[in-house]
Scaffold this active site. Sequence first.
Site: not given
Length: 324
Positions: A130-132, A165, A176, A270-271
């Site tokens: 997750n990216v939360d 992730h 840059c 998670s799948s």
Amino acid sequence: MRHRHPALDGHQAAVRSIARVVEDTAPPQDPETASRGLLRLLERRPLVITGAGVSTDSGIPDYRGPNGSLHRHRPMTFQEFRDDPAARHRYWARSFVGWRRMDQARPNDAHRLLAEWNARGLLAGIVTQNVDGLHAQAAARVAAEREAGGIDGGDAGPAPLSALHGDLARVACLRCGATEDRRELDARLEAANPGYLERVAVDPDAVNPDGDVTLDQRWVDEFVMVGCLVCGSVELKPDVVYFGENIPRGRRESAEALLAGAGAVLAVGSSLAVMSGYRFVLRAERAGKPVGLINLGPTRADQKARWRWRAPATASLAWLDARL
């Protein structure tokens, strides 16, 4: 002989990964058998792999569940984001509206329980897809509570947390490499787009796990993007791994080191449809380490798992916690 462009190959491979359908590949396991088996698996100090199903109780949708975002929205691939200025502009217009819903999300009991287990040394670590940022928030809160209560982490101390992730709370310049806090960028976007948020009407429940929301093209056209604070480029990207993008080597190796020190793998919410998470199951299998799964639906790893509990993440973790 015609040669294909590597970027096109990468984009098409990413689209195939996004579209992968995870179906039943193993017979259902009795919930009592699965839950008791997972309780024993926790004695092995597993590495926990988490997915979007851990954050659904925080109001963030998953990808492939019955109400998952993939039913209405295909995430942008890395190649699209990098190579198509119009697609990148569209993402930022949508993210400007949708990100604040992500920013308002708070850790739920699943995050809290995993953070407590990690702090007690019961886990080899947590690797989240997750990216939360909610696992990190929960870990900080648990650490503060333990410190206030005078609780020592023990000899092992808290195990590491790896955001495989990345995190939507950071933004990186593709030109840059400079980084910026997402809240600071948001303040600059608000200044460049006065009144925009008040004029745009969207369904607050239509926010996607990658932090954006569907907008009419007229709102995309009206949106004004700002540039990098260092070089001025508008080629800014959330500091997360997109479909079609490689996980940074150092981050991948750190997560693999956690697996090496684990006695088992437990995947929660998670799948495991994408290889970045499924790879840990394959490596655990080769090393003879048992695998357990907690997920509402089927996973890509069902045939390789010893224990498969089809249940919501929060309720399942609470049941296990009460019996540890």
